[in-house]
Scaffold this motif. Sequence first.
Motif, mmCIF file in Angstrom:
data_model
loop_
_atom_site.group_PDB
_atom_site.id
_atom_site.type_symbol
_atom_site.label_atom_id
_atom_site.label_comp_id
_atom_site.label_asym_id
_atom_site.label_seq_id
_atom_site.Cartn_x
_atom_site.Cartn_y
_atom_site.Cartn_z
ATOM 1 N N LYS A 25 32.090 9.377 -54.586
ATOM 2 C CA LYS A 25 32.787 9.674 -55.829
ATOM 3 C C LYS A 25 31.965 9.118 -56.974
ATOM 4 O O LYS A 25 31.131 8.238 -56.814
ATOM 5 C CB LYS A 25 34.191 9.057 -55.833
ATOM 6 C CG LYS A 25 35.104 9.647 -54.762
ATOM 7 C CD LYS A 25 36.523 9.133 -54.927
ATOM 8 C CE LYS A 25 37.433 9.744 -53.879
ATOM 9 N NZ LYS A 25 38.826 9.293 -54.048
ATOM 10 N N LYS A 26 32.246 9.597 -58.158
ATOM 11 C CA LYS A 26 31.525 9.106 -59.324
ATOM 12 C C LYS A 26 32.495 8.856 -60.460
ATOM 13 O O LYS A 26 33.594 9.362 -60.508
ATOM 14 C CB LYS A 26 30.460 10.100 -59.749
ATOM 15 C CG LYS A 26 31.029 11.436 -60.259
ATOM 16 C CD LYS A 26 29.919 12.355 -60.691
ATOM 17 C CE LYS A 26 30.472 13.702 -61.210
ATOM 18 N NZ LYS A 26 29.404 14.581 -61.647
ATOM 19 N N GLU A 218 43.588 2.612 -54.013
ATOM 20 C CA GLU A 218 43.301 4.040 -53.964
ATOM 21 C C GLU A 218 41.988 4.286 -54.701
ATOM 22 O O GLU A 218 41.902 4.021 -55.903
ATOM 23 C CB GLU A 218 44.428 4.836 -54.620
ATOM 24 C CG GLU A 218 44.207 6.343 -54.650
ATOM 25 C CD GLU A 218 44.064 6.952 -53.274
ATOM 26 O OE1 GLU A 218 43.222 7.865 -53.133
ATOM 27 O OE2 GLU A 218 44.776 6.530 -52.350
ATOM 28 N N PRO A 219 40.927 4.768 -54.012
ATOM 29 C CA PRO A 219 40.879 5.028 -52.574
ATOM 30 C C PRO A 219 41.034 3.742 -51.759
ATOM 31 O O PRO A 219 40.846 2.646 -52.275
ATOM 32 C CB PRO A 219 39.493 5.655 -52.382
ATOM 33 C CG PRO A 219 38.734 5.350 -53.607
ATOM 34 C CD PRO A 219 39.660 5.049 -54.693
ATOM 35 N N GLY A 243 29.644 2.216 -54.959
ATOM 36 C CA GLY A 243 29.170 2.215 -56.337
ATOM 37 C C GLY A 243 29.625 3.437 -57.114
ATOM 38 O O GLY A 243 29.663 4.550 -56.587
ATOM 39 N N GLY A 244 29.984 3.229 -58.372
ATOM 40 C CA GLY A 244 30.381 4.324 -59.242
ATOM 41 C C GLY A 244 31.811 4.775 -59.090
ATOM 42 O O GLY A 244 32.262 5.649 -59.825
ATOM 43 N N VAL A 245 32.561 4.180 -58.165
ATOM 44 C CA VAL A 245 33.936 4.613 -57.912
ATOM 45 C C VAL A 245 34.904 3.802 -58.780
ATOM 46 O O VAL A 245 34.729 2.603 -58.982
ATOM 47 C CB VAL A 245 34.297 4.465 -56.423
ATOM 48 C CG1 VAL A 245 35.783 4.696 -56.186
ATOM 49 C CG2 VAL A 245 33.472 5.436 -55.599
ATOM 50 N N PRO A 275 27.599 1.617 -60.843
ATOM 51 C CA PRO A 275 26.942 2.710 -60.114
ATOM 52 C C PRO A 275 25.587 2.274 -59.575
ATOM 53 O O PRO A 275 24.934 1.388 -60.135
ATOM 54 C CB PRO A 275 26.781 3.796 -61.193
ATOM 55 C CG PRO A 275 26.724 3.040 -62.478
ATOM 56 C CD PRO A 275 27.629 1.859 -62.302
ATOM 57 N N PRO A 276 25.131 2.885 -58.470
ATOM 58 C CA PRO A 276 23.796 2.573 -57.955
ATOM 59 C C PRO A 276 22.711 2.957 -58.966
ATOM 60 O O PRO A 276 22.825 3.977 -59.648
ATOM 61 C CB PRO A 276 23.693 3.430 -56.687
ATOM 62 C CG PRO A 276 25.102 3.749 -56.319
ATOM 63 C CD PRO A 276 25.847 3.838 -57.609
ATOM 64 N N LYS A 277 21.695 2.128 -59.046
ATOM 65 C CA LYS A 277 20.564 2.411 -59.916
ATOM 66 C C LYS A 277 19.273 2.157 -59.153
ATOM 67 O O LYS A 277 19.204 1.252 -58.316
ATOM 68 C CB LYS A 277 20.604 1.538 -61.167
ATOM 69 C CG LYS A 277 21.821 1.804 -62.052
ATOM 70 C CD LYS A 277 21.834 0.882 -63.262
ATOM 71 C CE LYS A 277 23.071 1.144 -64.116
ATOM 72 N NZ LYS A 277 23.149 0.235 -65.291
#
Length: 359
Positions: A25-26, A218-219, A243-245, A275-277
């Motif tokens: 997810k993002k 959630e999630p 990451g990013g969720v 988020p991943p970088k």
Amino acid sequence: MTRKIATFLILLSITFLTACTIGDKKDTGMTPTDTPNSTATPSPTPTDPPPKPQVSYNPVPADALAPVVIQRAPRRGEALAPDGGITLVFDREMNPDTVAQALTVQQAGEPPTPVEGSLGWDGARMVTFQPKNPLPRDTVFDVILTQDATANTGEPLREPYVFRFQTAGYLAVTQVIPAPDTTDVAVDSTITVMFSRPVVPLTSLGQMEDLPVPVTFEPAIPGTGEWLNTSIFVFTPEKPLTGGVRYTARVGTDFSAFTGESLAEPFEWRFSIAPPKIVSVFPNDGRTLVDINTPVRITFNQPVDLVSAKERFSMTGGGGFLRSDEVKGEMALAGNTLVFTPTQALQFDTTYRLEMSAG
């Protein structure tokens, strides 16, 4: 110099170095911000309690076998659940009719408000008053048993028995970590919930596993919880968060303290994982004289999902004039590093392009 290291160029696309997200997810449109402080909900200003009831006392001869109350519930300092009952235990068998006439339960105030209910006996020494309707929360009540209550043998109560108790109030969440709407939360973070009053009893370490988990996600987040004390709960995820969720955490009204208090309404808050970088790539952008058997390594700032990474990775090059073929290969993870190994050796004097799309 052998032809194996003949001059050729591998060109790396650097467009993915910003806002690259790997995961199921993002979270779009998020920018890093300072973590907001979470403040506790102010408590209302305490007020003076209502006056205690005044009950007349008739002395009983010292040698009379007068009954006394030896135990009660709720106990001193214990809050009563709104649907709970009031129990009295005597040292002798009692006359139920006289106890019914002598017992009054009332909401404290000026004037007091009588509480309707029924009596239930367990044997002839223990009686429970069960209110007809649930009692209001966080409210003071008085229990009055006059000397009109007598033993089966006719002796009156040695002295009036009067006590005051309070019903359980509403539980409140005073602080959570990460705080509501926090962004760029570390993937290895724990989640902490602090309550306004004791929620679980003091217990041994061996019994900690049986204590309730107050928060859901959630999630969903697999993991384990631990009560640091009677009012602070810490949840530790089983594996790094994605990451990013953006996660939603919730403490529902179905959760209650061991004393009966529950939330007046659900407490819900949200936080976003960083988020991943991409932090490094080998071969680096524009590098020449790269060995034709060199695997590509892309290192991230956190663990990434291999399946998702495969979907977003591409390597192209060769193929002749005005043409670029996709390079086939195997992909694996080594810690936070994505390793792509081409199935065949790369071509000499050829420019290659790597791309990791955002998603």
